[in-house]
Design a protein around this motif. Structure first.
Motif, PDB file in Angstrom:
ATOM      1  N   GLY A  75       0.812  -1.216   0.000  1.00 25.77           N
ATOM      2  CA  GLY A  75       0.000   0.000   0.000  1.00 25.77           C
ATOM      3  C   GLY A  75       0.841   1.260   0.000  1.00 25.77           C
ATOM      4  O   GLY A  75       0.555   2.220  -0.733  1.00 25.77           O
ATOM      5  N   GLN A  76       1.900   1.270   0.797  1.00 25.43           N
ATOM      6  CA  GLN A  76       2.783   2.440   0.844  1.00 25.43           C
ATOM      7  C   GLN A  76       3.499   2.647  -0.482  1.00 25.43           C
ATOM      8  O   GLN A  76       3.647   3.784  -0.946  1.00 25.43           O
ATOM      9  CB  GLN A  76       3.803   2.282   1.972  1.00 25.43           C
ATOM     10  N   LEU A  77       3.910   1.551  -1.114  1.00 26.30           N
ATOM     11  CA  LEU A  77       4.585   1.673  -2.408  1.00 26.30           C
ATOM     12  C   LEU A  77       3.627   2.136  -3.496  1.00 26.30           C
ATOM     13  O   LEU A  77       4.026   2.870  -4.410  1.00 26.30           O
ATOM     14  CB  LEU A  77       5.233   0.347  -2.797  1.00 26.30           C
ATOM     15  N   ALA A  78       2.363   1.721  -3.406  1.00 24.49           N
ATOM     16  CA  ALA A  78       1.370   2.202  -4.376  1.00 24.49           C
ATOM     17  C   ALA A  78       1.216   3.719  -4.254  1.00 24.49           C
ATOM     18  O   ALA A  78       1.100   4.416  -5.267  1.00 24.49           O
ATOM     19  CB  ALA A  78       0.035   1.501  -4.144  1.00 24.49           C
ATOM     20  N   ILE A  79       1.239   4.211  -3.033  1.00 26.29           N
ATOM     21  CA  ILE A  79       1.147   5.656  -2.820  1.00 26.29           C
ATOM     22  C   ILE A  79       2.374   6.361  -3.383  1.00 26.29           C
ATOM     23  O   ILE A  79       2.262   7.397  -4.043  1.00 26.29           O
ATOM     24  CB  ILE A  79       0.964   5.965  -1.317  1.00 26.29           C
ATOM     25  N   VAL A  80       3.549   5.794  -3.139  1.00 23.99           N
ATOM     26  CA  VAL A  80       4.787   6.380  -3.662  1.00 23.99           C
ATOM     27  C   VAL A  80       4.748   6.427  -5.184  1.00 23.99           C
ATOM     28  O   VAL A  80       5.129   7.426  -5.793  1.00 23.99           O
ATOM     29  CB  VAL A  80       6.024   5.580  -3.173  1.00 23.99           C
ATOM     30  N   ALA A  81       4.287   5.353  -5.802  1.00 20.31           N
ATOM     31  CA  ALA A  81       4.247   5.298  -7.274  1.00 20.31           C
ATOM     32  C   ALA A  81       3.274   6.326  -7.842  1.00 20.31           C
ATOM     33  O   ALA A  81       3.521   6.901  -8.900  1.00 20.31           O
ATOM     34  CB  ALA A  81       3.854   3.897  -7.728  1.00 20.31           C
ATOM     35  N   ASN A  82       2.178   6.568  -7.143  1.00 18.63           N
ATOM     36  CA  ASN A  82       1.159   7.497  -7.637  1.00 18.63           C
ATOM     37  C   ASN A  82       1.471   8.947  -7.324  1.00 18.63           C
ATOM     38  O   ASN A  82       0.906   9.842  -7.945  1.00 18.63           O
ATOM     39  CB  ASN A  82      -0.209   7.145  -7.016  1.00 18.63           C
TER      40      ASN A  82
END
Length: 127
Positions: A75-82
């Motif tokens: 979830g944290q990486l999805a936020i970073v990517a977006n």
């Protein structure tokens, strides 16, 4: 002596291998993002969107699978990517580190899934 795996073990191993394939796909997308640092913003945004989508789906599946902190990391990486506004170098580094962390967690979970269940039951009785 090779011990036979139970149906639960086989199911768990297959489920974990599905997550491993997803993480490998995300790793390839991060490598593609890194190699396209100088590309047009539209291309970079497209790659980042694919990474965020894969990680977000993985998080949703992993929440129900009892995988420790793996859904949180995804979830944290999805936020970073977006996230817009952060530099591409910082984004690539954060994504690469996060993917490595998920790989380590999945390797550990696979190792635990391959252990015979009788040993797990004995450990529970002793504690």
């Amino acid at each position: 002596m090779v011990q036979k795996q139970s149906a639960n073990q086989i199911r768990r191993i297959e489920e974990l291998q599905h997550y491993v394939r997803t993480v490998d796909h995300v790793k390839k997308l991060v490598a593609e993002l890194e190699s396209n640092r100088a590309a047009r913003p539209k291309i970079i945004d497209g790659i980042c969107g694919n990474i965020a989508r894969e990680l977000s789906h993985m998080r949703q599946r992993a929440l129900t699978a009892n995988l420790g902190t793996l859904p949180d990391v995804a979830g944290q990486l999805a936020i970073v990517a977006n996230r817009a506004g952060t530099g591409i170098n910082m984004k690539v580094r954060a994504l690469a580190d996060g993917v490595n962390s998920m790989t380590i967690q999945l390797d550990q979970a696979l190792k635990m899934a391959h252990e015979p269940e009788k040993d797990k039951e004995k450990e529970k009785e002793q504690s």
